[in-house]
Motif scaffolding. Structure first.
Motif, short mmCIF file in Angstrom:
data_model
loop_
_atom_site.label_atom_id
_atom_site.label_comp_id
_atom_site.label_asym_id
_atom_site.label_seq_id
_atom_site.Cartn_x
_atom_site.Cartn_y
_atom_site.Cartn_z
N GLY A 32 0.79 -1.21 0.00
CA GLY A 32 0.00 0.00 0.00
C GLY A 32 0.83 1.27 0.00
N TYR A 84 -1.88 -8.45 0.98
CA TYR A 84 -1.71 -7.01 0.72
C TYR A 84 -1.55 -6.33 2.06
CZ TYR A 84 -3.03 -2.20 -0.57
OH TYR A 84 -3.05 -0.84 -0.76
N ASP A 86 -1.18 -2.66 4.11
CA ASP A 86 -1.40 -1.22 3.98
C ASP A 86 -1.78 -0.65 5.35
OD1 ASP A 86 -1.60 1.25 2.79
OD2 ASP A 86 -3.23 0.70 1.42
N GLU A 108 -5.29 1.72 -3.97
CA GLU A 108 -5.23 0.83 -2.81
C GLU A 108 -6.37 -0.17 -2.85
OE1 GLU A 108 -3.08 3.92 0.32
OE2 GLU A 108 -5.24 3.68 0.35
N ALA A 112 -5.80 -4.18 -3.40
CA ALA A 112 -6.30 -5.03 -2.32
C ALA A 112 -7.30 -6.05 -2.82
CB ALA A 112 -6.93 -4.16 -1.23
N PHE A 118 -5.90 -9.14 3.41
CA PHE A 118 -5.55 -7.74 3.65
C PHE A 118 -5.09 -7.63 5.10
CE2 PHE A 118 -6.81 -3.16 2.46
CZ PHE A 118 -6.05 -2.60 3.47
N CYS A 120 -3.81 -4.88 7.76
CA CYS A 120 -3.69 -3.45 8.06
C CYS A 120 -2.64 -3.26 9.15
CB CYS A 120 -5.03 -2.90 8.53
SG CYS A 120 -4.98 -1.17 9.03
#
Length: 226
Positions: A32, A84, A86, A108, A112, A118, A120
């Protein structure tokens, strides 16, 4: 007491340790954008031989990855990615996110969508009970800025163009303040359906699968509930 910068560094390193077991020699990693992601890229650099390449959501991250010797692929050449990574401007306990402070929300969301998972990464200040204290970014086609602003105002927001900023896609950003987002998935769908909107910075229809939050006591891990 750790500074916010130190907390970001801690979660960046924790993210590297979290994702490396998910990667194989032929894997492509989704990356990201943002200050915490910058640190993640730096921490990942010693491990660049562990996987094939990366796919980035912004020119900023692409340049940083390439500076560290990573191969960066165009998303059109990538069918899937195991993970992914981010950041977020806000995240709630159900792993709905508000993103786009850096203006890369559209790319983004696209990158994603290709990833299986994903993750975070953020410091503890980003965890909130209700999304919306941070203004919600909405990317728009420039000719639609006024009409979209009127629709956003009708939803109770106060939109303001991010002056002097153009996205990597050539769009404008409207930052919408004054929202208490108690139903993020519904609001995401409503805003995305406004003609002229490219996408909004709510990641609730497809939120994070896991979150690593850096706290004064260490790394806190949250997982999406089924």
């Amino acid at each position: 007491m750790f500074t916010q910068q130190q907390l970001k560094e801690h979660v960046a390193q924790a993210a590297v340790e979290h994702i490396l077991p998910l990667l194989a020699a032929d894997s492509v990693l989704g990356v990201g954008t943002g200050s915490t992601v910058d640190l993640f890229i730096d921490a990942l650099a010693p491990h660049r031989e562990r996987f094939r390449a990366a796919c980035s959501s912004s020119e900023r991250s692409t340049q940083r990855l390439q500076q560290h010797g990573f191969q960066v692929l165009d998303l059109n050449t990538v069918e899937t990615m195991p993970v992914y990574v981010d950041g977020a401007d806000e995240i709630d306990g159900r792993l709905n996110m508000l993103k786009g402070g850096g203006g890369a929300l559209t790319r983004e969301k696209i990158v994603a969508s290709v990833a299986e998972r994903f993750v975070c990464i953020a410091d503890e200040s980003k965890l909130v009970d209700v999304l919306g204290k941070f203004p919600l970014p909405v990317e728009v086609i420039p000719m639609a800025a006024a009409s979209v602003s009127r629709r956003l105002a009708a939803l109770g927001g106060k939109p303001a163009r991010r002056e002097g900023f153009v996205t990597d896609n050539g769009g404008w950003i409207l930052d919408v303040s004054g929202l208490a987002i108690t139903a993020p998935a519904e609001l995401e769908s409503t805003i995305n359906d406004i003609p002229g909107v490219v996408t909004c910075g709510l990641f609730a229809l497809s939120g994070a699968d896991a979150a690593l939050l850096s706290t004064q006591q260490g790394i806190r891990t949250l997982a999406r509930q089924a």
